[in-house]
Design an enzyme around this catalytic site. Structure first.
Site, PDB file in Angstrom:
ATOM      1  N   PHE A   1      -1.230  -2.832   7.964  1.00  0.00           N
ATOM      2  CA  PHE A   1      -1.912  -3.636   8.979  1.00  0.00           C
ATOM      3  C   PHE A   1      -1.385  -5.072   8.999  1.00  0.00           C
ATOM      4  CE2 PHE A   1      -5.491  -5.667  11.159  1.00  0.00           C
ATOM      5  CZ  PHE A   1      -5.680  -4.770  12.193  1.00  0.00           C
TER       6      PHE A   1
ATOM      7  N   PHE B   1       0.854  -1.188   0.000  1.00  0.00           N
ATOM      8  CA  PHE B   1       0.000   0.000   0.000  1.00  0.00           C
ATOM      9  C   PHE B   1       0.893   1.243   0.000  1.00  0.00           C
ATOM     10  CE2 PHE B   1      -3.410   2.805   1.105  1.00  0.00           C
ATOM     11  CZ  PHE B   1      -4.591   2.118   0.871  1.00  0.00           C
TER      12      PHE B   1
ATOM     13  N   HIS C   1     -10.037   5.296   8.422  1.00  0.00           N
ATOM     14  CA  HIS C   1      -9.591   4.437   9.532  1.00  0.00           C
ATOM     15  C   HIS C   1      -8.072   4.503   9.739  1.00  0.00           C
ATOM     16  CE1 HIS C   1      -9.913   1.608   6.059  1.00  0.00           C
ATOM     17  NE2 HIS C   1      -8.791   1.146   6.539  1.00  0.00           N
TER      18      HIS C   1
END
Ligand code: INI
Length: 145
Positions: free
Chosen positions: A46, A11, A77
């Site tokens: 994450f 990402f 988030h």
């Protein structure tokens, strides 16, 4: 003779590739051999602690460098992704005793990220590799005494 794993989030890979390249180059500069450095890609920040956990527990590495870029503008988030990565990485370091190094940017926008990935605010990938080498050497020293 240090063996190093670099866990990198895909990402925001325009940032994470720069960070990883800097970490790899610095490790090589400090004498980490080509074959002793492995790079593992994961989807996002994450997932970094999950793979770092596997690497740290494999017994194959003296240090694990975690690389990611969490950018506030991209997500509602932000806090959860950044918080999950931060907490996870710290916990794995303490639980395994292997230096697991935090090279995850948590910034407001892409400009801030770029300036910390070899721009005017330094290179957090290089810093992470430096921290990894220092901590791996310190661990060896403390175990030998
Ligand atoms: N992952 C990042 O590494 N950086 C981000 O900025 C980000 N944003 O913005 O959402 C991000 N999200 C994906 C996340 O890390 C997981 O891969 C995903 O939630 C699947 O678990």
């Amino acid at each position: 003779g240090l063996r190093v794993a670099v866990v990198v989030a895909m990402f925001n890979d325009q940032i994470t590739r720069r960070l990883a390249d800097g970490a790899i180059a610095l490790a090589a500069e400090y004498g980490v051999r080509d074959g002793d450095l492995k790079v593992y890609w994961v989807p996002g920040a994450f997932e970094v602690p999950t793979a770092a956990n596997w690497a740290a527990r494999s017994g194959r590495f003296d240090a694990v460098i975690c690389i990611g870029a969490v950018i506030r503008g991209d997500t509602a988030h932000f806090e959860y992704v950044a918080g999950g990565a931060t907490e996870g990485i710290g916990r794995i370091a303490l639980e395994t005793g292997v230096p697991v190094i935090f090279g995850v940017l948590t910034v407001d926008n892409v400009e801030q990220a770029m300036s910390r990935a070899g721009g005017k605010d330094g290179h957090k990938g290089e810093e992470a590799a430096q921290a990894a080498i220092e901590m791996a050497n310190l661990r060896r020293l403390l175990r030998a005494d």
